[in-house]
Design a protein around this motif. Structure first.
Motif, PDB file in Angstrom:
ATOM      1  N   ASN A  48      -9.024   4.328   8.251  1.00  0.00           N
ATOM      2  CA  ASN A  48      -8.055   5.393   8.477  1.00  0.00           C
ATOM      3  C   ASN A  48      -8.205   5.904   9.913  1.00  0.00           C
ATOM      4  N   LYS A 107      -6.600   3.948 -11.078  1.00  0.00           N
ATOM      5  CA  LYS A 107      -7.861   4.645 -10.853  1.00  0.00           C
ATOM      6  C   LYS A 107      -9.024   3.672 -10.925  1.00  0.00           C
ATOM      7  N   LEU A 145       0.842  -1.197   0.000  1.00  0.00           N
ATOM      8  CA  LEU A 145       0.000   0.000   0.000  1.00  0.00           C
ATOM      9  C   LEU A 145       0.881   1.251   0.000  1.00  0.00           C
ATOM     10  N   GLN A 146       0.974   1.900  -1.156  1.00  0.00           N
ATOM     11  CA  GLN A 146       1.843   3.061  -1.317  1.00  0.00           C
ATOM     12  C   GLN A 146       1.073   4.378  -1.393  1.00  0.00           C
ATOM     13  N   GLU A 147      -0.124   4.347  -1.963  1.00  0.00           N
ATOM     14  CA  GLU A 147      -0.862   5.590  -2.215  1.00  0.00           C
ATOM     15  C   GLU A 147      -2.364   5.326  -2.134  1.00  0.00           C
ATOM     16  N   ILE A 148      -3.072   6.244  -1.474  1.00  0.00           N
ATOM     17  CA  ILE A 148      -4.539   6.199  -1.421  1.00  0.00           C
ATOM     18  C   ILE A 148      -5.048   7.612  -1.686  1.00  0.00           C
ATOM     19  N   GLN A 149      -5.928   7.749  -2.666  1.00  0.00           N
ATOM     20  CA  GLN A 149      -6.595   9.027  -2.914  1.00  0.00           C
ATOM     21  C   GLN A 149      -8.078   8.752  -3.111  1.00  0.00           C
ATOM     22  N   LYS A 179      -1.598   2.670  10.923  1.00  0.00           N
ATOM     23  CA  LYS A 179      -1.352   2.800   9.485  1.00  0.00           C
ATOM     24  C   LYS A 179      -2.675   2.550   8.759  1.00  0.00           C
ATOM     25  N   ILE A 197      -8.023   6.192  -6.069  1.00  0.00           N
ATOM     26  CA  ILE A 197      -6.730   5.869  -6.675  1.00  0.00           C
ATOM     27  C   ILE A 197      -5.917   5.125  -5.624  1.00  0.00           C
ATOM     28  N   ILE A 198      -5.515   3.919  -5.968  1.00  0.00           N
ATOM     29  CA  ILE A 198      -4.678   3.123  -5.078  1.00  0.00           C
ATOM     30  C   ILE A 198      -3.463   2.679  -5.877  1.00  0.00           C
ATOM     31  N   ASN A 199      -2.302   3.030  -5.367  1.00  0.00           N
ATOM     32  CA  ASN A 199      -1.034   2.685  -6.024  1.00  0.00           C
ATOM     33  C   ASN A 199      -1.013   3.099  -7.494  1.00  0.00           C
ATOM     34  N   GLY A 200      -1.594   4.260  -7.789  1.00  0.00           N
ATOM     35  CA  GLY A 200      -1.579   4.788  -9.149  1.00  0.00           C
ATOM     36  C   GLY A 200      -2.675   4.270 -10.061  1.00  0.00           C
TER      37      GLY A 200
END
Length: 106
Positions: free
Chosen positions: A68, A47, A23-27, A73, A42-45
């Motif tokens: 969250n 969409k 898990l690197q990115e969450i938007q 984490k 967006i998860i790990n780039g």
């Protein structure tokens, strides 16, 4: 109902947590007055959703539970159709597919 649609509707859903190390990115971009499918996650780039250009519209993914909490984490649980999810999504999210659906590859 045609056979393909009937088969898809009979597929059971699965859920898998994205491993912490993957898990690197969450938007999240959503309007609180509309259904979640109209927003974008967006998860790990990658969409997900119908809210923007170039999105993959799910690729077998039904949704996400994003946990969250301030003192932990973030955690993301993916709900998906194991027979419809793509290899790209499986690898990018690091999820495991049950053996019945070819999980030995994951």
């Amino acid at each position: 109902m045609n056979n393909k649609r009937k088969l898809i509707s009979e597929v059971r859903e699965c859920a898998s947590e994205i491993p912490e190390e993957k898990l690197q990115e969450i938007q999240l971009s959503a309007n609180g007055q509309e259904k979640c499918c109209k927003g974008i996650v967006i998860i790990n780039g990658l969409k997900f959703g119908i809210g923007g250009e170039g999105t993959n519209h799910g690729k077998g993914v039904l949704g996400f539970d994003i946990i969250n909490r301030a003192n932990e984490k973030p955690r993301v649980i993916v709900t998906y159709h194991p027979s419809l999810i793509t290899e790209e999504i499986i690898e990018a999210l690091g999820i495991e597919i049950p053996p019945l659906y070819g999980g030995e590859k994951a």
